[in-house]
Scaffold this motif. Structure first.
Motif, PDB file in Angstrom:
ATOM      1  N   ASP A 114       0.832  -1.209   0.000  1.00 48.88           N
ATOM      2  CA  ASP A 114       0.000   0.000   0.000  1.00 48.88           C
ATOM      3  C   ASP A 114       0.863   1.254   0.000  1.00 48.88           C
ATOM      4  O   ASP A 114       0.547   2.236  -0.652  1.00 48.88           O
ATOM      5  CB  ASP A 114      -0.911   0.031   1.231  1.00 48.88           C
ATOM      6  CG  ASP A 114      -2.053  -0.972   1.150  1.00 48.88           C
ATOM      7  OD1 ASP A 114      -2.309  -1.506   0.053  1.00 48.88           O
ATOM      8  OD2 ASP A 114      -2.688  -1.213   2.194  1.00 48.88           O
ATOM      9  N   ASN A 115       1.953   1.195   0.724  1.00 46.97           N
ATOM     10  CA  ASN A 115       2.883   2.320   0.819  1.00 46.97           C
ATOM     11  C   ASN A 115       3.836   2.256  -0.379  1.00 46.97           C
ATOM     12  O   ASN A 115       4.688   1.377  -0.462  1.00 46.97           O
ATOM     13  CB  ASN A 115       3.649   2.233   2.144  1.00 46.97           C
ATOM     14  CG  ASN A 115       4.626   3.349   2.346  1.00 46.97           C
ATOM     15  OD1 ASN A 115       4.984   4.066   1.410  1.00 46.97           O
ATOM     16  ND2 ASN A 115       5.084   3.498   3.575  1.00 46.97           N
ATOM     17  N   GLY A 116       3.685   3.184  -1.306  1.00 51.58           N
ATOM     18  CA  GLY A 116       4.491   3.176  -2.534  1.00 51.58           C
ATOM     19  C   GLY A 116       5.986   3.224  -2.286  1.00 51.58           C
ATOM     20  O   GLY A 116       6.769   2.736  -3.098  1.00 51.58           O
TER      21      GLY A 116
ATOM     22  N   ASN B 125       3.768  -4.163   5.564  1.00 57.21           N
ATOM     23  CA  ASN B 125       3.968  -3.488   6.841  1.00 57.21           C
ATOM     24  C   ASN B 125       2.839  -3.901   7.788  1.00 57.21           C
ATOM     25  O   ASN B 125       1.888  -4.583   7.388  1.00 57.21           O
ATOM     26  CB  ASN B 125       4.076  -1.969   6.669  1.00 57.21           C
ATOM     27  CG  ASN B 125       2.793  -1.332   6.167  1.00 57.21           C
ATOM     28  OD1 ASN B 125       1.710  -1.885   6.287  1.00 57.21           O
ATOM     29  ND2 ASN B 125       2.920  -0.157   5.588  1.00 57.21           N
ATOM     30  N   ASP B 126       2.930  -3.496   9.057  1.00 57.50           N
ATOM     31  CA  ASP B 126       1.961  -3.948  10.063  1.00 57.50           C
ATOM     32  C   ASP B 126       0.522  -3.579   9.716  1.00 57.50           C
ATOM     33  O   ASP B 126      -0.389  -4.389   9.865  1.00 57.50           O
ATOM     34  CB  ASP B 126       2.318  -3.380  11.441  1.00 57.50           C
ATOM     35  CG  ASP B 126       3.576  -4.009  12.007  1.00 57.50           C
ATOM     36  OD1 ASP B 126       3.981  -5.085  11.528  1.00 57.50           O
ATOM     37  OD2 ASP B 126       4.161  -3.420  12.945  1.00 57.50           O
ATOM     38  N   VAL B 127       0.312  -2.355   9.255  1.00 57.57           N
ATOM     39  CA  VAL B 127      -1.052  -1.905   8.947  1.00 57.57           C
ATOM     40  C   VAL B 127      -1.642  -2.734   7.806  1.00 57.57           C
ATOM     41  O   VAL B 127      -2.778  -3.216   7.888  1.00 57.57           O
ATOM     42  CB  VAL B 127      -1.060  -0.393   8.592  1.00 57.57           C
ATOM     43  CG1 VAL B 127      -2.421   0.043   8.097  1.00 57.57           C
ATOM     44  CG2 VAL B 127      -0.627   0.429   9.799  1.00 57.57           C
TER      45      VAL B 127
ATOM     46  N   GLN C 274      -2.435  -6.288   8.917  1.00 59.14           N
ATOM     47  CA  GLN C 274      -3.708  -6.374   9.643  1.00 59.14           C
ATOM     48  C   GLN C 274      -4.893  -6.384   8.675  1.00 59.14           C
ATOM     49  O   GLN C 274      -5.857  -7.114   8.874  1.00 59.14           O
ATOM     50  CB  GLN C 274      -3.844  -5.207  10.628  1.00 59.14           C
ATOM     51  CG  GLN C 274      -2.895  -5.289  11.806  1.00 59.14           C
ATOM     52  CD  GLN C 274      -3.137  -6.523  12.660  1.00 59.14           C
ATOM     53  OE1 GLN C 274      -4.255  -6.898  12.926  1.00 59.14           O
ATOM     54  NE2 GLN C 274      -2.051  -7.171  13.067  1.00 59.14           N
ATOM     55  N   LYS C 275      -4.803  -5.564   7.621  1.00 60.51           N
ATOM     56  CA  LYS C 275      -5.881  -5.541   6.622  1.00 60.51           C
ATOM     57  C   LYS C 275      -6.026  -6.900   5.935  1.00 60.51           C
ATOM     58  O   LYS C 275      -7.122  -7.297   5.557  1.00 60.51           O
ATOM     59  CB  LYS C 275      -5.602  -4.484   5.556  1.00 60.51           C
ATOM     60  CG  LYS C 275      -5.813  -3.073   5.996  1.00 60.51           C
ATOM     61  CD  LYS C 275      -5.535  -2.158   4.805  1.00 60.51           C
ATOM     62  CE  LYS C 275      -5.428  -0.715   5.191  1.00 60.51           C
ATOM     63  NZ  LYS C 275      -5.039   0.130   4.032  1.00 60.51           N
ATOM     64  N   ILE C 276      -4.906  -7.583   5.760  1.00 58.43           N
ATOM     65  CA  ILE C 276      -4.917  -8.876   5.069  1.00 58.43           C
ATOM     66  C   ILE C 276      -5.570  -9.955   5.924  1.00 58.43           C
ATOM     67  O   ILE C 276      -6.356 -10.759   5.430  1.00 58.43           O
ATOM     68  CB  ILE C 276      -3.473  -9.282   4.674  1.00 58.43           C
ATOM     69  CG1 ILE C 276      -2.932  -8.323   3.615  1.00 58.43           C
ATOM     70  CG2 ILE C 276      -3.415 -10.731   4.190  1.00 58.43           C
ATOM     71  CD1 ILE C 276      -1.428  -8.423   3.415  1.00 58.43           C
ATOM     72  N   ILE C 277      -5.255  -9.976   7.228  1.00 61.00           N
ATOM     73  CA  ILE C 277      -5.727 -11.091   8.059  1.00 61.00           C
ATOM     74  C   ILE C 277      -7.004 -10.818   8.848  1.00 61.00           C
ATOM     75  O   ILE C 277      -7.677 -11.760   9.249  1.00 61.00           O
ATOM     76  CB  ILE C 277      -4.621 -11.589   9.023  1.00 61.00           C
ATOM     77  CG1 ILE C 277      -4.233 -10.507  10.024  1.00 61.00           C
ATOM     78  CG2 ILE C 277      -3.425 -12.109   8.245  1.00 61.00           C
ATOM     79  CD1 ILE C 277      -3.322 -10.996  11.132  1.00 61.00           C
TER      80      ILE C 277
END
Length: 161
Positions: A55-57, A141-143, A146-149
């Motif tokens: 997500d973070n380019g 990354n952590d954020v 979290q969105k994935i799981i």
């Protein structure tokens, strides 16, 4: 004076559903197992997309240097990043328990790519110059992780399709 009885119908199915959610929340092992698989799929897909799923380019993988591409072409190899043999993309150990999921690379050098590194000459080992390995994040990354799981756990606890 009025006296009446208040009765809530349909409470038994609700309570059964609630107790089922509570049991599932007390045993998250199956959810951790599924979340580990989903997370691993993201890693493989990120390899296939040359690190562009972040997500973070700023975490997208830097392209290979021209000199690296030339050297690879001479050896008959392609221009895909971190894909010489495919083993870094392929060789992962997945495990889970009631309280966690674990994804571990079988290759010690995966951390070098995850964090980046500068390789300098050591005593008895001469290098013409230091080698800079750019950071190429394999994991989200952590954020984003979290969105994935999170949907996996939500679906497990609430039994949603």
């Amino acid at each position: 004076m009025f006296h009446g009885k208040i009765e809530i119908k349909g409470l038994k199915p609700f309570m059964q559903k609630f107790l089922g959610m509570q049991r599932r929340a007390d045993n998250l092992g199956p959810a951790f197992k599924q979340a580990t698989v989903v997370y691993h799929r993201w890693i493989v897909k990120n390899f296939n997309k040359s690190g562009t799923l972040h997500d973070n380019g700023s975490l997208h993988w830097k392209p290979l240097a021209e000199s690296t591409l030339l050297r690879r072409r001479k050896k008959g190899k392609g221009g895909k990043i971190l894909r010489d043999s495919g083993s870094l993309r392929r060789d992962w150990d997945l495990s889970s328990s009631r309280t966690m999921g674990l994804i571990k690379s079988q290759h010690k050098y995966s951390g070098v790519h995850e964090d980046g590194a500068i390789i300098r000459s050591r005593k008895g080992k001469a290098l013409k110059k230091s080698i800079i390995i750019p950071q190429r994040k394999i994991f989200p990354n952590d954020v984003q992780g979290q969105k994935i799981i999170t949907p996996v756990f939500f679906k497990y606890v609430f039994k949603r399709k």
